[in-house]
Write a protein that holds these residues in place. Structure first.
Motif, PDB file in Angstrom:
ATOM      1  N   ASP A 232      -8.240  10.962  -5.111  1.00  0.00           N
ATOM      2  CA  ASP A 232      -7.052  10.656  -6.076  1.00  0.00           C
ATOM      3  C   ASP A 232      -9.269   9.997  -7.059  1.00  0.00           C
TER       4      ASP A 232
ATOM      5  N   ASP B 118       0.925  -0.884  -0.279  1.00  0.00           N
ATOM      6  CA  ASP B 118       0.060  -0.300   0.094  1.00  0.00           C
ATOM      7  C   ASP B 118       1.264   1.782  -0.232  1.00  0.00           C
ATOM      8  N   ARG B 119       2.004   0.731   0.571  1.00  0.00           N
ATOM      9  CA  ARG B 119       3.401   2.319   0.946  1.00  0.00           C
ATOM     10  C   ARG B 119       3.204   3.028  -0.283  1.00  0.00           C
ATOM     11  N   MET B 120       4.164   1.594  -1.403  1.00  0.00           N
ATOM     12  CA  MET B 120       4.084   2.031  -2.735  1.00  0.00           C
ATOM     13  C   MET B 120       3.405   2.919  -3.371  1.00  0.00           C
ATOM     14  N   SER B 121       2.458   2.685  -4.452  1.00  0.00           N
ATOM     15  CA  SER B 121       1.289   3.419  -4.981  1.00  0.00           C
ATOM     16  C   SER B 121       0.074   2.969  -5.126  1.00  0.00           C
ATOM     17  N   SER B 122      -1.201   2.783  -5.447  1.00  0.00           N
ATOM     18  CA  SER B 122      -2.296   2.414  -5.019  1.00  0.00           C
ATOM     19  C   SER B 122      -2.242   1.094  -6.597  1.00  0.00           C
ATOM     20  N   LEU B 123      -1.535   1.530  -7.706  1.00  0.00           N
ATOM     21  CA  LEU B 123      -2.145   0.760  -8.936  1.00  0.00           C
ATOM     22  C   LEU B 123      -1.185  -0.971  -8.302  1.00  0.00           C
ATOM     23  N   ILE B 124       0.037  -0.538  -7.762  1.00  0.00           N
ATOM     24  CA  ILE B 124       1.090  -1.506  -7.584  1.00  0.00           C
ATOM     25  C   ILE B 124       0.126  -2.645  -6.659  1.00  0.00           C
ATOM     26  N   SER B 125       0.378  -1.774  -5.408  1.00  0.00           N
ATOM     27  CA  SER B 125      -0.592  -2.257  -4.717  1.00  0.00           C
ATOM     28  C   SER B 125      -1.811  -3.145  -5.716  1.00  0.00           C
TER      29      SER B 125
END
Lengths: 338, 432
Positions: free
Chosen positions: B338, B177-184
């Motif tokens: 967002d 979750d900390r990285m980005s919403s797309l990656i998570s």
């Protein structure tokens, strides 16, 4: 190149399908259950009773095959099929055999890739009229309004019959047998036409069956029988000879009552071969020698099944007619068990 | 001089007269009748016509219903008991109600579908009524797995393995979750897929052999009657709403690929009748699948019905989205939300509120469309009514079966309709 691959894949899958098709007996035995396609409900031929147990004339054929192959007439899972889904259910392997008042025709046998295992009921299209009309023959029906199920062979037979005899009629198209009964009773049509067995079942459900007459003319041939997938001859043989065993048993006087006594051995070599006390006919089919004993014990011989499901003592009240043994003037003629 | 006030000054009344009753025409039942039923010649005529129709129905149907036979083993017995008089034969319902409700489900296990139905009501309650504690939503999330196990049975580890896929996805989502919403999101989907396709099968196999617990397995071909209608209807309804929302958003999307896929899907499904999709499910899929694989027919039908309802749902929701002023989107952007937050907090609550009548319309239509499965040989209530009629005992019985089936469908559809009206009143969708 791509095309070759495609054809290769197709051929391989056809081979696989063929290989899979040749093992119906093993598949049934390993499942411990016969999957049998029946009608969603046709009075006397296949219907679930209040406990959900399927009963009827077509159902009895499935039970006989299950008894012959698996030793248990109840080891059948019934798949209800409609007129549209029956052949694809068989072709795709969803069912192992189809016993659903299906007319044996050339195109269904050859083009659709089925093998008909025999004929368990000789039917034909007939007419029912109200007795008040005073009609005694189908030749007097010129100008009548006729209730007819759309999209069936009966519709085509009807058109042929009236054209050949130079008569006029007015069709009242209906969708189902249930609708036809209501329309006919409400007087929307003078005549109702469908297979004679269906007419008898329909008439039996009327409040006053005596007020309606089934005319003597039968205008088409509808040989109904169980079918299996093409390409598995062993399985087709089993179904065919199970049906033949039921028919031969009636001819030879083998009934569910005396079968245990006869199975011990008799003076009649044909009975002995049928019931396995002489020869090894069961082994040739890939079954054991008692296969026919079990098939006949399941619900009796052909005559007993007929009498208990659709015969004259039942509400449907069909006479044997064409479905009598050849010795009684009917068409039932089982090849010799030898 | 007179003593009476009335005559002191001839044209002035200085005492109140007692209140009088309004004239007969303007009060009570007469007023109501005059205003509501006989307010003009057209309404009078219509009222008289309606009274005549109601009277006619009562005269025609009333005696038939009153003269009902409840105890008989067959239609013939019914007719003997009625002895020539006209009367209904609801004995068929008494004899076969369990088949109309459960199909061929084993009789000693009827508690399972009943319990599943009761739990379903518990599971939908917090979704339908905001007053209930929010914690109940956890149960709603678990219900699909509980319901599956209750209805079909088999090893308890299968639904648990399926559930673990969602758990795996959630854990991956949290971790990334900390990285980005797309990656998570991608990570969550990937984790769930890996679990389902790689790890779930051995997990299930090991635990099923080690700890074989669970209810006895019931095959799909034992399902029938309203059980089939409800299983298909409820699954279709609960899956089509979220999928429909996604499709509607996809169709609004500015990403050309997503948009094209969504438009093609919606237009294709809407261009094809449901019965075609059902025939595809029952006939064509069999040819494509390798021989010997039996892909459950009810599951195939649920998938097709869901796809069908989803396409319609997407268009209904798109209507709601289109009705929102552009300012709402811009306001969400201005707040720095967002995309998903904007949808969740601002756009969807308003768009869904506008779409309620259309959504419920689709739900009711979907539920009634489940009767179409009769054409592919599934024994839904209509199919069973044919099968019951094929029994020589009940051949020739129509109205009683159809009245019973119709009444049950009415209960479900009418309660859906009432709920949507309650929701509209509560949310005041018409801004009055």
């Amino acid at each position: 190149m791509k095309k070759t691959v495609l054809y290769g894949t197709l051929a391989a899958s056809a081979l696989l399908a063929g290989a899979a098709g040749a093992q119906t007996l093993e598949a049934v035995q390993s499942n411990g259950e016969l999957s049998c396609g029946v009608s969603t409900g046709l009075a006397g031929f296949s219907a679930p009773d209040a406990n959900g147990v399927w009963q009827g004339f077509d159902v009895a054929v499935c039970r006989a095959v299950a008894a012959a192959v698996l030793g248990d007439p109840m080891a059948v899972s019934f798949v209800s099929t409609t007129g549209q889904t029956r052949f694809s259910a068989l072709a795709s392997g969803e069912i192992d055999m189809l016993s659903r008042n299906t007319t044996w025709t050339l195109s269904r046998d050859v083009d659709l890739g089925n093998t008909f295992a025999g004929i368990n009921y000789y039917d034909g299209q007939g007419f029912m009229v109200n007795r008040e009309l005073g009609v005694g023959s189908a030749m007097e029906l010129s100008g009548a309004t006729v209730c007819i199920q759309t999209g069936t062979t009966t519709e085509l037979n009807l058109a042929d019959f009236f054209r050949v005899n130079g008569m006029e009629y007015e069709p009242v198209p209906i969708e189902t047998n249930a609708e036809a009964q209501q329309q006919y009773l409400a007087g929307a049509c003078d005549v109702y036409t469908t297979d004679a067995s269906g007419l008898a079942a329909t008439r039996a459900s009327f409040p006053e069956p005596g007020n309606h007459a089934i005319l003597p003319e039968i205008i088409s041939k509808e040989p109904l029988g169980p079918a299996v997938r093409q390409g598995d001859d062993q399985w087709a043989d089993i179904v065919r000879w199970t049906l033949n065993a039921l028919i031969a048993a009636e001819e030879l006087g083998v009934t569910s009552a005396n079968i245990e006594e006869l199975a011990a051995g008799t003076d009649n070599p044909e009975i002995n071969r049928l019931l396995g006390s002489e020869g090894d006919l069961g082994g040739m089919l890939g079954l054991d020698s008692d296969w026919a004993v079990r098939a006949i014990s399941a619900a009796g011989n052909y005559g007993e099944i007929f009498a208990s499901t659709i015969g004259e003592q039942t509400p449907i009240g069909l006479a044997r007619g064409l479905n009598a043994q050849w010795t009684q003037g009917g068409l039932l003629y089982a090849p010799p068990f030898r | 001089m007179s003593d009476t006030h009335a005559n002191t000054v001839s044209y002035v009344r200085d005492s109140m007269l007692p209140e009088q009753e309004p004239p007969l025409k303007e009060r009570g039942a007469m007023k109501w009748l005059r205003e509501n039923l006989f307010s003009g010649w057209l309404n009078t005529a219509l009222t008289l016509l309606s009274i005549f129709v109601i009277w006619f129905i009562i005269i025609e149907v009333g005696p038939w219903l009153m003269n009902t036979v409840w105890n008989a083993g067959s239609l013939r017995e019914c007719r003997e008991i009625l002895d020539g008089t006209s009367g209904a034969c609801f004995a068929v319902i008494k004899d076969r109600w369990h088949q109309l409700m459960f199909g061929f489900y084993p009789q000693d296990m009827y508690w399972r579908p009943v319990l599943a139905f009761v739990l379903m009501l518990v599971a939908v309650a917090p979704i339908l009524f905001a007053e209930l504690p929010r914690k109940m939503l956890y149960f709603s999330g678990l219900f699909p797995f509980i319901g599956y196990h209750l209805l079909w049975g088999g090893s308890i580890w299968l639904p648990i393995a399926a559930l673990m896929g969602f758990v795996a996805g959630y854990i991956a989502f949290r971790l990334l979750d900390r990285m980005s919403s797309l990656i998570s999101t991608l990570g969550a989907v990937a984790a769930a897929l890996v679990w389902w396709f790689v790890l779930a099968a051995p997990f299930n196999a090991v635990l099923s052999s080690a700890l074989p617990v669970g209810l006895p397995f019931v095959r799909s071909d034992a399902f029938g009657g309203f059980l089939v209608s409800l299983v298909i209807g409820v699954s279709g309804i609960s899956l089509s709403l979220p999928l429909g929302i996604l499709l509607a958003l996809g169709r609004q999307s500015e990403m050309i690929f997503v948009k094209t896929v969504c438009v093609v899907f919606i237009e294709f499904i809407r261009g094809v009748p449901l019965i075609t999709l059902l025939f595809t499910a029952s006939l064509l899929l069999n040819y494509f699948l390798p021989p010997g694989t039996s892909f459950d027919l009810i599951l195939r039908v649920i998938i097709m019905v869901t796809l069908f309802a989803t396409a319609y749902m997407a268009e209904v929701i798109r209507g709601g989205l289109a009705a929102l002023p552009k300012g709402q989107y811009e306001a969400a952007d201005a707040l720095g939300l967002d995309y998903w937050k904007a949808q969740r907090l601002i756009i969807m609550p308003q768009a869904l509120k506008i779409s309620i009548p259309g959504i419920v319309n689709t739900f009711i239509g979907l539920f009634k469309d489940t009767t179409l499965v009769v054409f592919i040989g599934l024994l839904d209530p209509i199919g069973l009514s044919n099968a019951i009629r094929a029994d020589t005992n009940w051949n020739g019985i129509y109205w009683e079966l159809f009245i019973f089936i119709g009444a049950l469908f009415f209960i479900f559809c009418f309660s859906m309709s009432r709920y949507s009206q309650y929701l509209e009143r509560k949310l005041k969708t018409d801004h009055r």
